[in-house]
Design an enzyme around this catalytic site. Structure first.
Site, PDB file in Angstrom:
ATOM      1  N   SER A 121      55.185  67.286   4.574  1.00 16.68           N
ATOM      2  CA  SER A 121      56.441  67.083   4.965  1.00 16.68           C
ATOM      3  C   SER A 121      57.074  65.555   4.744  1.00 16.68           C
ATOM      4  CB  SER A 121      56.847  67.639   6.264  1.00 16.68           C
ATOM      5  OG  SER A 121      56.598  68.959   6.599  1.00 16.68           O
ATOM      6  N   SER A 178      50.754  64.695  12.132  1.00 15.94           N
ATOM      7  CA  SER A 178      50.074  64.621  13.549  1.00 15.94           C
ATOM      8  C   SER A 178      48.974  63.653  13.534  1.00 15.94           C
ATOM      9  CB  SER A 178      49.610  65.962  13.740  1.00 15.94           C
ATOM     10  OG  SER A 178      50.904  66.785  13.997  1.00 15.94           O
ATOM     11  N   GLU A 233      44.323  79.806   5.945  1.00 13.56           N
ATOM     12  CA  GLU A 233      44.114  78.998   7.495  1.00 13.56           C
ATOM     13  C   GLU A 233      45.223  79.489   8.477  1.00 13.56           C
ATOM     14  OE1 GLU A 233      41.767  76.928   7.617  1.00 13.56           O
ATOM     15  OE2 GLU A 233      41.542  77.261   5.414  1.00 13.56           O
ATOM     16  N   GLY A 291      49.603  64.920   5.172  1.00 15.78           N
ATOM     17  CA  GLY A 291      50.726  64.340   4.393  1.00 15.78           C
ATOM     18  C   GLY A 291      51.719  65.117   3.606  1.00 15.78           C
TER      19      GLY A 291
END
Lengths: 389, 357
Positions: free
Chosen positions: A133, A165, A248, A131
């Protein structure tokens, strides 16, 4: 590449290769399902695959053993990515958990959070979404307005997130919220571990260009979280997220290069099987893509080496993001040219050619999500090359 | 693992960088004078860079040789360092060829050419017939290393060492994109080579190793020249102001610079990776080496063009140094393996690619 690995790493790779050959799921071939699955079945299938990997000892490879990991190195994590990519194995449903939240918790989580949350991620008991954007805060993420207010030892969260997503399948959310107002927008943000079933959390799926609906809006209306939900220092969420995101970007989804090579070979062989030998122009296109994928691997190997040698990865991870996203678009362009009508208008029963159109459509998002190509170029220009903001 | 630089490699990089940058500064505008070439040759030999018989030395390492080639690109001297390195590196692994160099004096050039995509000279009954094309500095070289075909074979399978003073040799100048880097075709009419070999000491085909080494070093040199061109441009974008602000403050321009930084980092990594493969597993190296050269040939040209565009008119002058690096990059992109000439070889690697790693 054998000369680059230790005997133990070579043995690990062979064991994994053998295990994949014997254990790829039913109804899966060449990177996709061989029959139609609805969204619920798809989620169940992917979760089952991740649980199978965990049961076989292939989850949390480079996490410490006391947190549910295997205590191996980034090299084994890299080899796992390459081998699963080589056979285009299912991608799973918990990438955010495994490859982002895991890193955040290891970097900034409390001991209790590590011991509680990490094993559940490794076992795919908790699927995570991200969570970050918001409708008015995409590239300019630091301007986000979801607010967390502390009251009597609890946090009350109000706001909205977008492009989340797999929120419809997620158990937990890595939430970034504003907890204080500071002169610099990047200060005053805090990361939280938020249960998706907490009262006040609602969501709505977003129908996407590729026909799927994995993305969501998530609405937060008076969601209450305990103080133990904050990950890392309060107000330091931006720097925590930023440090982890750099790593990442360099280490997420190591299967990419091998998987794209799988796609290129598959499309090439399919085209030759259906239409005969390729002409010189098409051979040149394929050769160009192959060269790109090989140099992509060189870059992967360089980053893995740096991490394995104890180096910190910084904004140079943006170079990798530019490479994999654009090279994948190039691969799918070549696949489209190789297959022609079979790519854009496959017959309903053409299982093999049907693989490629969804991949192409997904690549159009790859230069947008995880930081657009333009944002990556700003990072490279300003932080690596010293250009003025 | 993998990319960890050894102390030797760091030392070579720093030493060669300093030496070549000093030379570039002292040679100055008169870059093709005999004395300048002699200076460069002497300095490089003095650094131990051209010791074909140094069987235990640093120059046995492809990783080290690749670093030297990159530094040579960064300095962009008018001297065939790459071609000499390629020749020396292969001959260092072929003891039978070493006596052919024993009478080469300090500063006397050993050069080479790879005959990319063109018919190599034929070696029949101990004599060479044909044309060795795109040979740099042939007018002042002492020795030439060239792939040759045996009899009526289609592909070159051997390499030969030729004394450039031998009878039957005629040189014909070519026009080069890099005008101060003279290039020739060398016609060979019944020339007896000093020696030739089919394989090196570990059984690797000599011509294959020679071509791969040349392609690798050319990739590294493109990366080196590109690094200097990009740094020059970066500095220019920080200092040149228009409309009240530095050029680099304009997003359209800094994004072009950023895209090319990505290209540069990738081709640099590709050359390092290819060097590791060529050192450890020459027969497994073609995919890595040819991919690196294919990529560098394509994006090196684009980088050079973009750096010129970012400079505007000043970049288009002879006086400003950018044009030297652009010409060097363009010449190297067009030789030692290009996207056109490498297509079939690379395409042939597709099926094996997923197994080679």
């Amino acid at each position: 590449m054998d000369f680059l690995l230790t005997p133990e790493q070579r043995a690990f790779r062979q064991r994994l290769r053998d295990w994949l050959a014997a254990n790829l799921p039913e109804n899966w071939r060449d990177g996709h399902y061989v029959r139609e699955l609805d969204e619920t079945e798809h989620a169940r299938y992917q979760r089952a695959w991740e649980k199978k990997l965990h049961a076989a000892g292939y989850a949390g490879l480079h996490w410490p053993a006391q947190y549910g990991g295997k205590g191996l190195s980034i090299v084994e994590h890299f080899l796992f990515g390459e081998e699963t990519g080589r056979v285009a194995a299912p991608e799973g449903i918990n990438t955010i958990g495994r490859e982002l939240v895991g890193g955040v918790l290891l970097y900034a989580g409390s001991e209790s959070q590590k011991r509680t949350l990490l094993p559940r991620i490794a076992a795919c008991d908790d699927v995570w979404c991200q969570g970050f954007s918001e409708p008015n805060s995409g590239s300019d993420l630091a301007s986000l307005r979801t607010r967390g207010v502390e009251h009597q030892g609890k946090w009350r969260i109000n706001g909205q997130k977008i492009w989340t997503s797999y929120a419809q399948h997620a158990d937990m959310c890595l939430l970034l919220a504003r907890t204080s107002d500071e002169e610099r927008q990047q200060r005053g943000l805090t990361l939280f571990a938020m249960p998706m079933k907490a009262p006040g959390v609602t969501r709505r799926s977003i129908a996407q260009l590729n026909g799927q609906a994995d993305l969501n809006e998530v609405f937060l209306d008076g969601v209450e979280l305990g103080e133990e939900a904050a990950i890392g220092p309060v107000g330091e969420g931006w720097s925590v997220a930023g440090a982890v995101l750099n790593i990442e970007r360099a280490t997420t989804r190591f299967y990419r290069q091998a998987r794209y090579l799988n796609e290129l070979r598959h499309a090439t062989n399919l085209a030759i099987g259906r239409g005969g030998a390729l002409d010189a122009s098409m051979r040149q296109r394929v050769a160009t893509s192959l060269a790109e994928l090989t140099v992509f691997r060189a870059l992967n190997v360089k980053f893995v080496s740096r991490i394995a040698n104890g180096e910190r990865i910084g904004p140079e991870s943006s170079v990798l993001k530019q490479i994999w996203s654009h090279f994948h678009q190039n691969v799918t362009d070549v696949c489209a040219e190789l297959l022609g009508d079979d790519h854009w208008l496959p017959r309903a029963d053409d299982v093999e050619a049907s693989r490629f159109l969804p991949v192409y459509l997904h690549t159009r998002a790859e230069t947008i999500f995880a930081g657009t190509s333009e944002v990556q170029n700003n990072i490279i220009a300003e932080r690596l090359l010293g250009m003025p903001r | 693992m993998l990319y960890e630089r050894t102390e030797d490699e760091r030392l070579v990089e720093a030493t060669v960088h300093r030496a070549l940058q000093d030379l570039a500064g002292s040679v100055g505008a008169d870059r093709t004078a005999e004395s300048a070439a002699h200076q460069v040759g002497e300095r490089l030999v003095g650094l131990g860079l051209f010791h074909a018989d140094d069987s235990e030395g640093l120059m046995r390492s492809m990783r080290v040789v690749q670093i030297v080639a990159r530094e040579s690109g960064r300095a962009c001297l008018a001297f065939p360092i790459l071609e000499g390195l390629a020749a020396e590196t292969v001959m260092g692994r072929a003891p039978r060829l070493r006596p052919s160099l024993s009478d080469c004096g300090v500063g006397e050039l050993t050069i080479s050419t790879v005959m990319e995509g063109q018919a190599a000279p034929i070696y029949v009954a101990g004599r060479l017939q044909g044309i060795a094309r795109v040979v740099p500095f042939a007018d002042r070289a002492r020795r030439l290393i060239v792939p040759v075909r045996q009899g009526d074979g289609r592909d070159s399978s051997s390499i030969a060492v030729i004394d450039m003073r031998a009878a039957g040799i005629h040189i014909h100048p070519r026009v080069s994109v890099e005008s101060d880097y003279p290039v020739f075709d060398v016609a060979l009419n019944d020339v007896r080579p000093l020696s030739s070999i089919n394989t090196i000491e570990d059984g690797t085909p000599a011509a294959m190793l020679f071509r791969l080494t040349s392609s690798l070093l050319a990739t590294a040199e493109i990366a080196g020249a590109s690094a200097t061109a990009l740094e020059m441009t970066r500095q220019y974008m920080l200092t040149r102001t228009q409309f009240g602000r530095p050029l680099g403050a304009n997003q359209a321009l800094k994004h072009v610079l950023a895209n090319n930084y990505v290209r540069l980092e990738t081709m640099t990594a590709a050359a390092e990776y290819a060097a590791m493969f060529l050192e450890a597993d020459p027969r497994g190296a073609p995919l890595a080496v040819l991919s690196a050269k294919h990529y560098a040939s394509r994006v090196g040209k684009l980088l050079a063009e973009d750096m010129l565009q970012l400079h505007g008119a000043i970049g288009y002058t002879q006086e400003y140094a950018l044009q030297r690096f652009m010409r060097r990059i363009l010449r190297l992109c067009a030789t030692h393996g290009t996207p056109s000439t490498l297509t079939d070889q690379l395409f042939g690697q597709l099926e094996a690619a997923s197994e080679l790693h």
